[in-house]
Enzyme design. Sequence first.
Site, PDB file in Angstrom:
ATOM      1  N   TRP A 102      29.275 -38.555  11.177  1.00 54.03           N
ATOM      2  CA  TRP A 102      28.583 -38.951  12.404  1.00 54.03           C
ATOM      3  C   TRP A 102      28.666 -37.856  13.465  1.00 54.03           C
ATOM      4  O   TRP A 102      27.715 -37.641  14.221  1.00 54.03           O
ATOM      5  CB  TRP A 102      29.117 -40.275  12.920  1.00 54.03           C
ATOM      6  N   ASP A 172      31.487 -41.527  21.004  1.00 56.01           N
ATOM      7  CA  ASP A 172      30.787 -42.469  20.123  1.00 56.01           C
ATOM      8  C   ASP A 172      31.811 -43.463  19.588  1.00 56.01           C
ATOM      9  O   ASP A 172      32.504 -43.203  18.613  1.00 56.01           O
ATOM     10  CB  ASP A 172      30.119 -41.708  18.982  1.00 56.01           C
ATOM     11  N   LYS A 196      29.069 -53.357  14.299  1.00 55.48           N
ATOM     12  CA  LYS A 196      30.415 -53.314  13.737  1.00 55.48           C
ATOM     13  C   LYS A 196      31.345 -54.297  14.452  1.00 55.48           C
ATOM     14  O   LYS A 196      31.907 -55.189  13.829  1.00 55.48           O
ATOM     15  CB  LYS A 196      30.952 -51.892  13.789  1.00 55.48           C
TER      16      LYS A 196
END
Length: 360
Positions: A102, A172, A196
């Site tokens: 990511w 993030d 999530k």
Amino acid sequence: MTRLYNFCAGPAALPVPVLAQAQADLLNWQNKGLSVMEMSHRSPEFVGIAKKAEQDLRDLMVIPDNYSVLFMQGGASSQFTMIPMNLLRGKKTADYINTGQWSKKAIAEAKRFCTVNVAASTEGNHFTSAPSQEELNLNPEAAYVHYTPNETIGGVQFDYIPETNGVPLVADYSSAILSEEIDVSRFAMIYAGAQKNIGPAGLCIVIIRDDLLGDVVEGTPTMFDYKVMADNDSMYNTPPSYGWYLAGLVFAWLKEQGGVKAIAEVNQRKAKKLYSFIDTNPFYANPVAINNRSSMNVPFTLVNSDLDKAFLAASEKAGLLNLAGHRSVGGMRASIYNAVEEKAVDALIAFMDEFAKENG
């Protein structure tokens, strides 16, 4: 109705009480004769839902008053582009810390708009650790410093918040938000995809300090301007209203559990159990440096990878779902987010123990 144990990395498990409330509300929200999905986002009813969700999130994370909270579309991946558009603010370079897939995606998007200084990278050790503060080669002239506190795929988690000496810090938090207490004031911006620890896919939360709103890169689309979204209470256009509503139910549920501090204690207990089992059973292994092991995403391998397919088939038969590792790294991965109950981890450990005995 049978509910199985879901260890998916995202879209991930949601709390059963939240799903039950959504089910009860689906056709007739609070006897208004319609679903939230059918409700005008400008209506007093939905504005009330939205305001409560934001306030509950502010309470849970102790978000200072000088930060805006945005409920946006496009997931966290859209933010990879929006961050340089909004935060370069006339500067030509930004710092990024590379700790996994990511981080790499965020870096690739930022390179479209500025020079990226990779302040540190653990790609050389296959992303099995996070760099220490001393290893960060930060540029004091950078517009901002970006990092991923928890890499979902590799299961790597920072055990500290980087010190940037005044340069805005952007994080993030997609796979770690609301899993433990953090000091929001240490960050210029926090963002997180919802799928999530917050709610269904399609929604992204952005928490940004107000002094960083405005002064976007020339040509930035209106919908990508954080100030426009803040000035319009995240309703410049029709927002992902049902996802926002479900997020609000999750925030309320989390408050009922005792808040972030209480759920963090449960999360640490779950992670400790699972890592302890992996470490003491030679049939399994975890590649991540101990101080950087994620409390949310636990990757592991079998001593014999030829048994991977048999493990996954048997685990699914046992009611343990979505344990396959990410396609880019293989192996196994158990994501144990807030909504994954401790008994699910206990069931996983019991299954892994039995599988090892049968196949060791």
